[in-house]
Design a protein around this motif. Structure first.
Motif, PDB file in Angstrom:
ATOM      1  N   ARG A 119      31.380  39.010  42.766  1.00  0.00           N
ATOM      2  CA  ARG A 119      32.790  38.809  42.420  1.00  0.00           C
ATOM      3  C   ARG A 119      32.922  37.691  41.388  1.00  0.00           C
ATOM      4  O   ARG A 119      33.711  36.761  41.551  1.00  0.00           O
ATOM      5  CB  ARG A 119      33.610  38.491  43.673  1.00  0.00           C
ATOM      6  N   VAL A 120      32.157  37.819  40.337  1.00  0.00           N
ATOM      7  CA  VAL A 120      32.120  36.771  39.322  1.00  0.00           C
ATOM      8  C   VAL A 120      33.459  36.664  38.602  1.00  0.00           C
ATOM      9  O   VAL A 120      34.208  37.630  38.484  1.00  0.00           O
ATOM     10  CB  VAL A 120      30.982  37.000  38.317  1.00  0.00           C
ATOM     11  N   LYS A 121      33.726  35.466  38.116  1.00  0.00           N
ATOM     12  CA  LYS A 121      34.948  35.141  37.417  1.00  0.00           C
ATOM     13  C   LYS A 121      34.615  34.614  36.031  1.00  0.00           C
ATOM     14  O   LYS A 121      33.509  34.132  35.796  1.00  0.00           O
ATOM     15  CB  LYS A 121      35.738  34.083  38.191  1.00  0.00           C
ATOM     16  N   PRO A 122      35.571  34.672  35.108  1.00  0.00           N
ATOM     17  CA  PRO A 122      35.316  34.127  33.770  1.00  0.00           C
ATOM     18  C   PRO A 122      34.859  32.669  33.802  1.00  0.00           C
ATOM     19  O   PRO A 122      34.046  32.264  32.961  1.00  0.00           O
ATOM     20  CB  PRO A 122      36.670  34.272  33.069  1.00  0.00           C
ATOM     21  N   ASP A 132      23.482  25.157  50.762  1.00  0.00           N
ATOM     22  CA  ASP A 132      24.787  24.576  50.518  1.00  0.00           C
ATOM     23  C   ASP A 132      25.258  25.024  49.149  1.00  0.00           C
ATOM     24  O   ASP A 132      24.453  25.335  48.274  1.00  0.00           O
ATOM     25  CB  ASP A 132      24.776  23.045  50.642  1.00  0.00           C
ATOM     26  N   TYR A 133      26.581  25.063  48.973  1.00  0.00           N
ATOM     27  CA  TYR A 133      27.168  25.602  47.760  1.00  0.00           C
ATOM     28  C   TYR A 133      28.314  24.738  47.278  1.00  0.00           C
ATOM     29  O   TYR A 133      28.992  24.072  48.061  1.00  0.00           O
ATOM     30  CB  TYR A 133      27.694  27.016  48.003  1.00  0.00           C
ATOM     31  N   ALA A 134      28.532  24.787  45.987  1.00  0.00           N
ATOM     32  CA  ALA A 134      29.718  24.179  45.428  1.00  0.00           C
ATOM     33  C   ALA A 134      30.937  24.952  45.917  1.00  0.00           C
ATOM     34  O   ALA A 134      30.865  26.170  46.127  1.00  0.00           O
ATOM     35  CB  ALA A 134      29.665  24.194  43.903  1.00  0.00           C
ATOM     36  N   ASP A 135      32.037  24.253  46.098  1.00  0.00           N
ATOM     37  CA  ASP A 135      33.246  24.905  46.589  1.00  0.00           C
ATOM     38  C   ASP A 135      33.675  26.062  45.686  1.00  0.00           C
ATOM     39  O   ASP A 135      34.228  27.055  46.158  1.00  0.00           O
ATOM     40  CB  ASP A 135      34.386  23.896  46.707  1.00  0.00           C
ATOM     41  N   SER A 136      33.420  25.939  44.413  1.00  0.00           N
ATOM     42  CA  SER A 136      33.856  26.939  43.458  1.00  0.00           C
ATOM     43  C   SER A 136      33.133  28.275  43.594  1.00  0.00           C
ATOM     44  O   SER A 136      33.627  29.301  43.122  1.00  0.00           O
ATOM     45  CB  SER A 136      33.684  26.418  42.024  1.00  0.00           C
ATOM     46  N   VAL A 137      31.973  28.278  44.240  1.00  0.00           N
ATOM     47  CA  VAL A 137      31.199  29.512  44.376  1.00  0.00           C
ATOM     48  C   VAL A 137      30.983  29.918  45.822  1.00  0.00           C
ATOM     49  O   VAL A 137      30.437  31.003  46.080  1.00  0.00           O
ATOM     50  CB  VAL A 137      29.828  29.406  43.674  1.00  0.00           C
ATOM     51  N   VAL A 143      28.433  40.261  32.076  1.00  0.00           N
ATOM     52  CA  VAL A 143      28.910  40.969  33.257  1.00  0.00           C
ATOM     53  C   VAL A 143      30.432  40.917  33.276  1.00  0.00           C
ATOM     54  O   VAL A 143      31.032  39.936  32.840  1.00  0.00           O
ATOM     55  CB  VAL A 143      28.311  40.365  34.546  1.00  0.00           C
ATOM     56  N   GLN A 144      31.051  41.974  33.758  1.00  0.00           N
ATOM     57  CA  GLN A 144      32.503  42.030  33.825  1.00  0.00           C
ATOM     58  C   GLN A 144      33.039  41.259  35.025  1.00  0.00           C
ATOM     59  O   GLN A 144      32.353  41.122  36.036  1.00  0.00           O
ATOM     60  CB  GLN A 144      32.978  43.482  33.899  1.00  0.00           C
ATOM     61  N   PRO A 145      34.258  40.733  34.916  1.00  0.00           N
ATOM     62  CA  PRO A 145      34.861  40.053  36.059  1.00  0.00           C
ATOM     63  C   PRO A 145      34.848  40.948  37.293  1.00  0.00           C
ATOM     64  O   PRO A 145      35.141  42.139  37.207  1.00  0.00           O
ATOM     65  CB  PRO A 145      36.284  39.769  35.591  1.00  0.00           C
ATOM     66  N   GLY A 146      34.501  40.362  38.431  1.00  0.00           N
ATOM     67  CA  GLY A 146      34.416  41.116  39.664  1.00  0.00           C
ATOM     68  C   GLY A 146      33.068  41.745  39.914  1.00  0.00           C
ATOM     69  O   GLY A 146      32.810  42.247  41.020  1.00  0.00           O
ATOM     70  N   GLY A 147      32.210  41.710  38.923  1.00  0.00           N
ATOM     71  CA  GLY A 147      30.898  42.308  39.041  1.00  0.00           C
ATOM     72  C   GLY A 147      29.882  41.397  39.695  1.00  0.00           C
ATOM     73  O   GLY A 147      30.214  40.316  40.191  1.00  0.00           O
ATOM     74  N   SER A 148      28.629  41.833  39.676  1.00  0.00           N
ATOM     75  CA  SER A 148      27.541  41.091  40.301  1.00  0.00           C
ATOM     76  C   SER A 148      26.379  40.924  39.343  1.00  0.00           C
ATOM     77  O   SER A 148      26.169  41.732  38.438  1.00  0.00           O
ATOM     78  CB  SER A 148      27.053  41.807  41.563  1.00  0.00           C
ATOM     79  N   LEU A 149      25.628  39.878  39.574  1.00  0.00           N
ATOM     80  CA  LEU A 149      24.462  39.575  38.767  1.00  0.00           C
ATOM     81  C   LEU A 149      23.478  38.810  39.641  1.00  0.00           C
ATOM     82  O   LEU A 149      23.882  38.034  40.507  1.00  0.00           O
ATOM     83  CB  LEU A 149      24.853  38.741  37.550  1.00  0.00           C
ATOM     84  N   VAL A 182      30.768  36.004  31.664  1.00  0.00           N
ATOM     85  CA  VAL A 182      31.645  36.892  32.414  1.00  0.00           C
ATOM     86  C   VAL A 182      32.840  37.224  31.530  1.00  0.00           C
ATOM     87  O   VAL A 182      33.668  36.360  31.237  1.00  0.00           O
ATOM     88  CB  VAL A 182      32.118  36.250  33.725  1.00  0.00           C
ATOM     89  N   SER A 183      32.919  38.462  31.108  1.00  0.00           N
ATOM     90  CA  SER A 183      33.971  38.878  30.193  1.00  0.00           C
ATOM     91  C   SER A 183      34.178  40.384  30.291  1.00  0.00           C
ATOM     92  O   SER A 183      33.252  41.138  30.582  1.00  0.00           O
ATOM     93  CB  SER A 183      33.613  38.502  28.757  1.00  0.00           C
TER      94      SER A 183
END
Length: 123
Positions: A84-87, A58-63, A12-18, A121-122
């Motif tokens: 809004r996925v990130k690398p 609950d979620y990790a801060d990173s997500v 998936v591309q950065p900023g995309g969804s999955l 994510v790339s």
């Protein structure tokens, strides 16, 4: 025992969804908490999100703010929506079910894991 199968991973591309899905072989209505973890080779497995049988999350801060965990106890599935996925989200994602197993006629705590599904994510 609980068998878990993850699906939905891919490129998936950065900023995309999955959307990832975890299918359990048994009813999960009695399993208090279901989790999604992720792991990069050479790093510790990280808890991404968890959801209780009643729907508390609950979620990790990173997500936080980007991912959404949900469960359908009737269908025995646990999903993870990734937005809004990130690398740095690139990892192998695992479904986890803390439960019990029978050892010497006694129930003991156990963790059940799926085989994992790769998310890359790339651009």
């Amino acid at each position: 025992q609980v068998q878990l199968v993850e699906s939905g991973g891919g490129l998936v591309q950065p900023g995309g969804s999955l959307r990832l899905s975890c299918a359990a072989s048994v009813s999960i209505g009695t399993i208090n908490r279901m989790n999604w973890y992720r792991q990069v080779l050479g790093q510790e497995r990280e808890l991404v999100a968890g959801i209780s049988v009643s729907g508390s999350t609950d979620y990790a801060d990173s997500v936080k703010g980007r991912f959404i965990i949900s469960r359908d106890n009737a269908k025995n599935t646990v999903d993870l929506q990734m937005h809004r996925v990130k690398p740095e989200d690139t990892a192998k994602y695992y479904c986890n079910a803390p439960d019990l197993r029978l050892v010497d006629d006694s129930w003991v705590a156990a963790n059940y894991w799926g085989q994992g599904t790769q998310v890359t994510v790339s651009s």
